[in-house]
Design an enzyme around this catalytic site. Structure first.
Site, PDB file in Angstrom:
ATOM      1  N   GLY A 189       0.672  -1.398  -0.053  1.00  0.00           N
ATOM      2  CA  GLY A 189      -0.078  -0.364   0.219  1.00  0.00           C
ATOM      3  C   GLY A 189       0.864   1.147   0.105  1.00  0.00           C
ATOM      4  N   PRO A 209       4.669  -5.506  -1.266  1.00  0.00           N
ATOM      5  CG  PRO A 209       6.749  -4.690  -0.745  1.00  0.00           C
ATOM      6  CD  PRO A 209       5.846  -5.728  -0.671  1.00  0.00           C
ATOM      7  N   GLY A 210       3.459  -3.190  -3.929  1.00  0.00           N
ATOM      8  CA  GLY A 210       3.235  -3.534  -5.184  1.00  0.00           C
ATOM      9  C   GLY A 210       3.726  -2.479  -5.852  1.00  0.00           C
ATOM     10  NE  ARG A 211      -0.184   2.671  -6.292  1.00  0.00           N
ATOM     11  CZ  ARG A 211      -1.498   2.366  -6.611  1.00  0.00           C
ATOM     12  NH1 ARG A 211      -0.773   2.607  -7.387  1.00  0.00           N
ATOM     13  NH2 ARG A 211      -2.226   2.268  -6.425  1.00  0.00           N
ATOM     14  NE  ARG A 271      -3.381   3.104 -11.229  1.00  0.00           N
ATOM     15  CZ  ARG A 271      -3.118   3.964 -10.372  1.00  0.00           C
ATOM     16  NH1 ARG A 271      -2.654   5.623 -11.354  1.00  0.00           N
ATOM     17  NH2 ARG A 271      -3.638   4.644  -9.527  1.00  0.00           N
ATOM     18  CE1 TYR A 305      -9.634   2.226  -8.916  1.00  0.00           C
ATOM     19  CE2 TYR A 305      -7.180   2.437 -10.769  1.00  0.00           C
ATOM     20  CZ  TYR A 305      -8.332   0.837 -10.020  1.00  0.00           C
ATOM     21  OH  TYR A 305      -7.985   0.156  -9.986  1.00  0.00           O
ATOM     22  CB  CYS A 309     -16.061   3.371 -29.558  1.00  0.00           C
ATOM     23  SG  CYS A 309     -15.660   2.875 -31.243  1.00  0.00           S
ATOM     24  CD  GLU A 310     -16.696   2.626 -23.694  1.00  0.00           C
ATOM     25  OE1 GLU A 310     -17.579   3.212 -22.644  1.00  0.00           O
ATOM     26  OE2 GLU A 310     -17.134   1.405 -23.198  1.00  0.00           O
ATOM     27  CE1 TYR A 330      -1.875  -3.411  -8.724  1.00  0.00           C
ATOM     28  CE2 TYR A 330      -1.360  -1.607  -8.049  1.00  0.00           C
ATOM     29  CZ  TYR A 330      -1.614  -2.635  -7.973  1.00  0.00           C
ATOM     30  OH  TYR A 330      -1.930  -3.231  -6.784  1.00  0.00           O
TER      31      TYR A 330
HETATM   32  N1  LLP Z   1      -1.603  -6.941  -0.622  1.00  0.00           N
HETATM   33  C1  LLP Z   1      -2.587  -7.297  -1.010  1.00  0.00           C
HETATM   34  C2  LLP Z   1      -3.459  -7.976  -0.075  1.00  0.00           C
HETATM   35  C3  LLP Z   1      -3.881  -6.305  -1.882  1.00  0.00           C
HETATM   36  O1  LLP Z   1      -5.100  -6.581  -1.984  1.00  0.00           O
HETATM   37  C4  LLP Z   1      -2.906  -5.353  -2.782  1.00  0.00           C
HETATM   38  C5  LLP Z   1      -3.006  -4.613  -3.611  1.00  0.00           C
HETATM   39  C6  LLP Z   1      -1.513  -5.027  -2.490  1.00  0.00           C
HETATM   40  C7  LLP Z   1      -0.582  -6.418  -1.442  1.00  0.00           C
HETATM   41  C8  LLP Z   1      -0.569  -4.175  -2.927  1.00  0.00           C
HETATM   42  O2  LLP Z   1      -0.653  -2.494  -3.302  1.00  0.00           O
HETATM   43  P1  LLP Z   1      -0.234  -1.623  -3.125  1.00  0.00           P
HETATM   44  O3  LLP Z   1       1.628  -2.196  -2.791  1.00  0.00           O
HETATM   45  O4  LLP Z   1       0.203  -2.194  -4.697  1.00  0.00           O
HETATM   46  O5  LLP Z   1      -0.745  -0.400  -2.835  1.00  0.00           O
HETATM   47  N2  LLP Z   1      -5.106  -1.626  -9.656  1.00  0.00           N
HETATM   48  C9  LLP Z   1      -4.987  -0.193  -8.660  1.00  0.00           C
HETATM   49  C10 LLP Z   1      -3.982  -0.486  -6.776  1.00  0.00           C
HETATM   50  C11 LLP Z   1      -5.656  -1.512  -6.295  1.00  0.00           C
HETATM   51  C12 LLP Z   1      -4.805  -2.587  -5.571  1.00  0.00           C
HETATM   52  C13 LLP Z   1      -5.255  -3.629  -5.323  1.00  0.00           C
HETATM   53  N3  LLP Z   1      -4.118  -4.220  -3.882  1.00  0.00           N
HETATM   54  C14 LLP Z   1      -4.411   1.349  -9.256  1.00  0.00           C
HETATM   55  O6  LLP Z   1      -3.930   1.146 -10.239  1.00  0.00           O
HETATM   56  O7  LLP Z   1      -4.487   2.299  -8.346  1.00  0.00           O
END
Ligand code: LLP
Length: 446
Positions: free
Chosen positions: A239, A274-276, A312, A316, A344-345, A373
């Site tokens: 997150g 961590p993802g993003r 995105r 969002y 076409c949107e 993402y």
């Molecule tokens: N762990 C769980 C259980 C999650 O659901 C998520 C993201 C993460 C870790 C990783 O979160 P991050 O570190 O990336 O914030 N598509 C959206 C973001 C959706 C996130 C969903 N869950 C966007 O483009 O902003």
């Protein structure tokens, strides 16, 4: 810090001009920087030095095998949310013993696959899921390693679509339910209580919500500890936000230090998802300008990337910086334009009312911060092949995913069988035409 910088007015991906990459590999094109991915992973990993921890990269943010393989080589673990993601992790050489399996809707097949592969833990999100996991494990003659994902009811102050830790979200179990479920799980011979987990949302730009969530989970873990339930790990989720425009999220060092402090007395291992923060600013989307169109009072820059490539902004209302890949034109003028794709949107846009130097058809534009993402949420809407992805490493380029072809798009689809012609009607020409229609598109267009 990322490795997409300007030199002599020209945007480089590490040591290569983005324009040259777009020319060579076509557009739309996702470009990732190996140095940035590596750096981000190491910075986060080091921020937790001194406490036992595993960085479990959230595969959903960018699941390309090359990206997963790079993290696997660095020693990363992985956070997955589907059997498909587990398949990818294994393909990329990831260690299943460092995999945490999250998600509210795991199927029996996915649970069995995860147990078979030997993942570290299943993060359980409801009482019925816990019961299902127990049944599947028993059937397989195994014990399933589990943690409950606790919903700490903390507001992460982010976009409602990516808030997950509030009481009314579909994710996790409440603190009260966790208190009730852990003792049951501990007694179940098919289950093995390993940890406790939480994840409160995404693109969080202050440390406070993380600390509030950890406080609540830790208090619960202590309570349960008094009943003899011990946790080998505490999973703080993912997150951590990034800068798209002018956000000032905590540096990973600050985030890591806060977690270390909050969990200093926790005896087990700390897991992160961590993802993003690892991949977001390690990727860009290069797109070519097709037309500059004036309509009424508006100017539209029509590009060859669309909401199917990067959803995105439409989904969002997210902001992504957009700039020219090449050098600015001498004496060129500034315009205010919507940057839109061919879909076409009316919601198909990458930016709205954006001040930018007036581009010319053929110019390459760069959409920044597209590594998380971006491709992962892309689709084939309007029967558009998905973009190619390349990983740059210094002056080297690795094609991490080739551009899809039209034939790729119909793979797996079948036309109806040719209608049975009535007697006397089915001349050879009719039969030939029917056969021809049943051929894959690639064969038809040559
Ligand atoms: N762990 C769980 C259980 C999650 O659901 C998520 C993201 C993460 C870790 C990783 O979160 P991050 O570190 O990336 O914030 N598509 C959206 C973001 C959706 C996130 C969903 N869950 C966007 O483009 O902003």
């Amino acid at each position: 810090m990322n490795h997409f910088q300007r030199k002599g007015g020209v945007l480089l991906a590490e040591d290569l001009p983005v324009e040259a990459l777009a020319e060579r590999y076509g557009t739309p094109l996702y470009v990732y920087s190996t140095a940035t991915l590596t750096r981000h992973w190491k910075v986060l990993h080091r921020s937790l030095a001194g406490i036992r921890h595993v960085v479990c990269y959230a595969v959903k943010a960018n699941s390309n095998l090359a990206v997963l393989g790079l993290f696997a080589r660095l020693g990363s673990g992985f956070d997955i949310v589907s059997g498909g993601e587990l398949f990818r992790v294994l393909r990329a050489g990831g260690d299943p013993r460092k995999v945490v399996f999250s998600g509210v809707g795991k199927t029996d097949e996915e649970i069995a696959f995860a147990l078979e592969a030997g993942v570290r833990v299943l993060n359980v999100e409801s009482a019925p899921e816990l019961a299902r996991i127990s049944i599947v494990a028993r059937r397989m003659g195994r014990r399933a390693p589990i943690a409950l994902r606790v919903n700490p009811d903390v507001d992460p102050r982010t976009h409602p679509y990516i808030s997950t830790g509030l009481r009314d979200n579909k994710f996790g179990v409440s603190v009260d339910d966790a208190r009730r479920l852990y003792p049951l799980a501990a007694k179940d011979p098919a289950l093995e209580v390993k940890g406790i987990a939480c994840h409160i949302g995404s693109q969080i730009t202050t440390v406070r919500p993380f600390l509030d969530a950890i406080d609540r989970v830790l208090a619960l873990a202590k309570d349960l500890g008094r009943q003899g339930i011990r946790f080998a790990h505490l999973d703080v989720g993912g997150g951590l936000g990034i800068t798209y425009k002018d956000e000032a999220p905590p540096h990973p060092d600050e985030y890591g230090a806060a977690i270390r402090k909050a969990l200093a007395r926790f005896p087990g291992e700390v897991l992160l998802e961590p993802g993003r923060v690892l991949v977001g600013n390690a990727g860009i989307l290069a797109t070519k300008v097709l037309y500059v169109k004036r309509s009424g009072r508006k100017t539209f820059v029509v590009v060859d990337a669309a909401m199917n490539d990067l959803v995105r902004p439409s989904y969002y209302g997210a902001h992504h910086e957009i700039e020219l890949a090449g050098a600015a034109r001498e004496g060129g003028r500034e315009i205010t334009a919507d940057v839109v794709g061919p879909i076409c949107e009316s919601s198909d846009f990458l930016a709205k009312r954006r001040r930018m130097p007036e581009p010319q058809p053929g110019d390459v534009l760069v959409v920044r911060s597209a590594g998380a993402y971006g491709f992962a949420m892309s689709s084939n809407y309007n029967t558009r092949p998905r973009a190619a992805e390349v990983l740059v490493d210094g002056r080297r380029v690795h094609v991490a995913r080739r551009r899809e072809s039209w034939a790729d798009l119909v793979r797996g689809e079948r036309t109806l069988p040719a209608p049975k012609a009535r007697a006397g009607q089915a001349g050879p020409a009719v039969r030939r035409r029917a056969r021809r229609q049943a051929l894959p598109a690639s064969r038809r267009i040559g």
